[in-house]
Write an enzyme that holds these catalytic residues in place. Structure first.
Site, PDB file in Angstrom:
ATOM      1  N   LYS A   1       0.813  -1.213   0.000  1.00 15.11           N
ATOM      2  CA  LYS A   1       0.000   0.000   0.000  1.00 15.11           C
ATOM      3  C   LYS A   1       0.855   1.275   0.000  1.00 15.11           C
ATOM      4  O   LYS A   1       0.581   2.225  -0.734  1.00 15.11           O
ATOM      5  CB  LYS A   1      -0.885  -0.051   1.249  1.00 15.11           C
ATOM      6  CG  LYS A   1      -1.893   1.045   1.356  1.00 15.11           C
ATOM      7  CD  LYS A   1      -2.670   0.882   2.667  1.00 15.11           C
ATOM      8  CE  LYS A   1      -3.429   2.166   2.956  1.00 15.11           C
ATOM      9  NZ  LYS A   1      -3.893   2.187   4.340  1.00 15.11           N
TER      10      LYS A   1
ATOM     11  N   MET B   1     -18.281 -37.279 -14.255  1.00 11.20           N
ATOM     12  CA  MET B   1     -17.035 -38.035 -14.430  1.00 11.20           C
ATOM     13  C   MET B   1     -16.720 -38.858 -13.173  1.00 11.20           C
ATOM     14  O   MET B   1     -16.191 -39.965 -13.260  1.00 11.20           O
ATOM     15  CB  MET B   1     -15.879 -37.087 -14.772  1.00 11.20           C
ATOM     16  CG  MET B   1     -14.626 -37.802 -15.251  1.00 11.20           C
ATOM     17  SD  MET B   1     -14.904 -38.808 -16.736  1.00 11.20           S
ATOM     18  CE  MET B   1     -14.439 -37.653 -18.023  1.00 11.20           C
TER      19      MET B   1
END
Lengths: 166, 564
Positions: free
Chosen positions: B160, B475
């Site tokens: 920051k 699957m």
């Protein structure tokens, strides 16, 4: 499985050591020892990595190291004429009675005694891996209290820089 | 003087970035404040994972570098799956993460995470900015690294305070990286050696992968295959790198690839591998993979060569550049010498394909999932960009859609990330607004990132989602059916939302298709919607399995074919 000593020239940047050690652990390669320090150029460090593996594994290790952006040069020094050294500090039991024998062995191996008490001595020794192992073997019967070892460092013979050698 | 945030945005413009997917957060507020004045388009996903997959979809559809933002801590960790996905499939991305101020790093500050450490094994490279003055040069380096060589994701962590600090903006002329200089052109001697071996081969195969798509070597490859008469087999991610309708195209190999492709690589006398990494899903058990073939391998990543399979002729270089070099030498060789043997070989491969093509029960009354994919192919005339989720839907998409061009097929191949296809489709559509974009989805995968319907509605992204809804993790059910005695452990998705109402709740179009005869009309109808997403819920056969199948760890000879 062969022992290989790999010399890695790296940029001296944030996180380089973790990139290299992480590469080894992430891909399941083993590190027997790793030593790292700055070179005469402050922005560049050199690592000596000792690893075990067959030819295919070592080829992959070298290729994967070369892929890292911060890695400048990689050399398998085991494949070239080179000098390799490790250093150990060993604390061994040595009483008045056994001390002369211990000193004798230390001098044969061209080591140095760097500390003495009534029951022990601390010995400093440098040499290639096999010499170190032989020394530790001979010291075993006297009672080794503690061993501290550096990793191996290696340099190519001749006038060229190791990283420039073929 | 500019702030770090201003330098960041200016650098992105210099790199030609026109679209960012990002999610703001505490430490990124300064960057977002700067972005507010910029003309770069910013898309707000509804979850960071959606954002990064969208950025990847954009990158894969356009060939450009995908860019995304996430804040520190959870924002950054939510990006991890997307970074890993881009890494496995070699997609160029630059990922920016917020970070707490440098004075707080290491102190377990609010929303602090060591994202550089967390992502180390899944990035091509990463940076943490520690000095505002290096902002521009780091960004330039990051884009260079992401897009050159074997592409991949680069993470830049933005503390920051560095974004708030000020420095002069200086855009570096060029990138200077001592340790990074990927090889582009191949070694000519090796290329000739490859051509000599190919010249004398009677049963040669080209095995191409995603590298052909990434380097856009498709035209060169078509020419090369036509002159030499060598059939082309693709990996799953190579699809689109060679026209699917070309007579020399055999199909794709691997676990659910076609019979002919797998047969073609089981006993050829020569393989030219191009831009592929011999993944286990492609090769099956390695001792059954072309045991008698000499193999040449063109790849930009030297570490991919001889990694899994020993290579006789390694050629390090960019696929397109090396194929160009090879085409430059090609007249010096005699391609008639074995032309008849090769013709016979191609006939043999065609016969294999006739014997066992990709197929399904076309007479069934119920909607077969394959029929939906085939109909999408027909209606879109093979021109749509197809993304997929992961699982059966993904395999059927690869089996029943034929791709024409690179960047047309977008699927999570290496990592197999469920929830990938829908956000990737949004990114692809934003990158290629003139193309139809379909996400071929399963109900399970779609539910992993369905919050992004909101993103698509907000930005009027007219993607189509075709849910092949079998109310199962299909699957998983297939493997439990085939290898675990029908013990269907936790794969049942019978409890699910009404996808039509769900779509409508988000402001999208929802359709449910229960009857086979309505499939085509519904797909055609979906194409009329130009300003919002369409979610099509196809009720398909719950028990359909994907065939052929080479079980994991098996070789080609153990391939399971469809029971007729």
């Amino acid at each position: 499985m062969m022992r290989h000593t790999i010399s890695v020239l790296v940029e001296n940047k944030f996180g380089v050591l973790s990139r290299i050690s992480g590469l080894f652990s992430g891909r399941g390669y083993n590190i027997e020892s790793l030593s790292v320090n700055r070179t005469t150029d402050e922005s560049v460090s050199i690592m000596t990595i000792v690893t075990m593996g067959d030819d295919r594994v070592v080829e992959q290790i070298i290729k994967q190291l070369r892929k890292l952006v911060n890695v400048i040069r990689v050399r398998n020094v085991s494949e070239m004429d080179h000098i390799e050294r490790e250093m150990i500090l060993v604390k061994v039991h040595a009483t008045q009675r056994t001390r002369p024998d211990v000193f004798n062995i230390v001098s044969t191996f061209r080591g140095k005694t760097v500390d003495i008490t009534n029951e022990s001595v601390v010995i400093e020794l440098t040499g290639a891996n096999d010499k170190i192992l032989a020394f530790l073997n001979v010291m075993e019967p006297y009672g080794i209290i503690e061993v501290v070892r550096t990793g191996a460092i290696a340099i190519g013979r001749g006038s060229k820089m190791t990283s420039e050698m073929k | 003087m500019m702030t770090g945030a201003q330098i960041l945005i200016e650098s992105l413009k210099r790199e030609g970035v026109d679209l960012i997917f990002g999610y703001p957060g505490g430490v990124l507020l300064g960057v977002y404040d700067t972005l507010y004045d910029s003309d770069i388009t910013h898309i707000l996903p509804r979850h960071e994972q959606g954002g990064i997959h969208a950025a990847e979809g954009y990158a894969r559809a356009t060939g450009k570098v995908g860019v995304c933002f996430g804040t520190s801590g959870p924002g950054a960790t939510n990006l991890v799956t997307g970074i890993a996905n881009a890494h496995m499939d070699s997609i160029p991305m630059v990922v920016f993460t917020g970070q707490v101020a440098t004075s707080l790093i290491g102190g377990d500050a609010f929303q602090e995470a060591d994202i550089i450490g967390i992502t180390r094994p899944i990035v091509k490279h990463s940076y943490m900015l520690t000095n505002v003055e290096e902002t521009a040069s780091v960004i330039k380096e990051a884009f260079h690294i992401a897009r050159t060589g074997r592409p991949g994701p680069v993470v830049i962590d933005l503390p920051k305070d560095i974004m708030a600090a000020k420095a002069k903006f200086e855009w570096p002329e060029k990138v200077n990286l001592t340790g990074y200089n990927p090889t582009v052109k191949g070694h000519l001697g090796q290329i000739k050696k490859m051509l000599r071996l190919l010249e004398s081969a009677k049963k040669p195969v080209i095995y191409m992968g995603g590298g052909v798509v990434l380097s856009e070597a498709n035209e060169e490859l078509v020419k090369f295959s036509e002159i030499t008469g060598v059939p082309v087999v693709s990996s799953f991610l190579g699809l689109g790198g060679f026209p699917g309708t070309h007579e020399n195209f055999v199909g794709w190999l691997g676990m659910h690839g076609n019979y002919a492709s797998n047969m073609a690589v089981s006993d050829p006398d020569f393989i030219l591998a191009i831009g592929t990494r011999f993944s286990d899903r492609s090769t099956g058990r390695l001792d059954g993979f072309a045991p008698n073939a000499k193999i040449a391998h063109i790849d930009v990543d030297p570490a991919s060569i001889s990694k899994n399979v020993q290579i006789e002729v390694p050629i390090v270089g960019d696929c397109k550049a090396v194929l160009k070099q090879a085409l430059g030498e090609i007249d010096k060789f005699n391609w008639d010498k074995n032309a008849s043997a090769r013709k016979e070989w191609r006939e043999q491969i065609k016969a294999w394909d006739r014997e066992h093509p990709f197929d399904y029960d076309r007479t069934a009354d119920i909607i077969k999932p394959q029929y939906v994919v085939e109909t999408i192919y027909k209606v879109t005339e093979g021109d749509a960009i197809i993304t997929t989720e992961v699982g059966q839907n993904q395999m059927w998409a690869g089996q029943f859609y034929k791709f024409k061009r690179p960047h047309q097929f977008i699927s999570s191949g290496g990592l197999g990330t469920m929830g990938y296809g829908f956000p990737a489709a949004i990114g692809a559509k934003l990158g290629c607004p003139d193309k139809e974009v379909f996400d071929i989805a399963g109900d399970g995968s779609f539910m992993m990132n369905m919050q992004e319907i909101c993103t698509a509605v907000q930005n009027k992204v007219a993607v189509k989602v075709a849910i092949l809804n079998n109310r199962y993790l299909g699957m998983i059910r297939q493997w439990q059916n085939m290898f675990f005695n029908d013990r269907f452990s936790h794969c049942d998705l019978n409890c699910q939302p009404d996808f039509v109402k769900l779509a409508e709740a988000f402001g999208a179009v929802g359709m449910r298709i229960d009857r086979k005869e309505d499939v085509e009309a519904a797909i055609r109808e979906s194409l009329k919607v130009k300003d919002k997403p369409v979610i099509m819920d196809f009720t398909v056969d719950r028990n359909e399995n994907v065939f052929p199948m080479i079980p994991a760890g098996a070789s080609v000879s153990e391939m399971l074919l469809m029971q007729k």
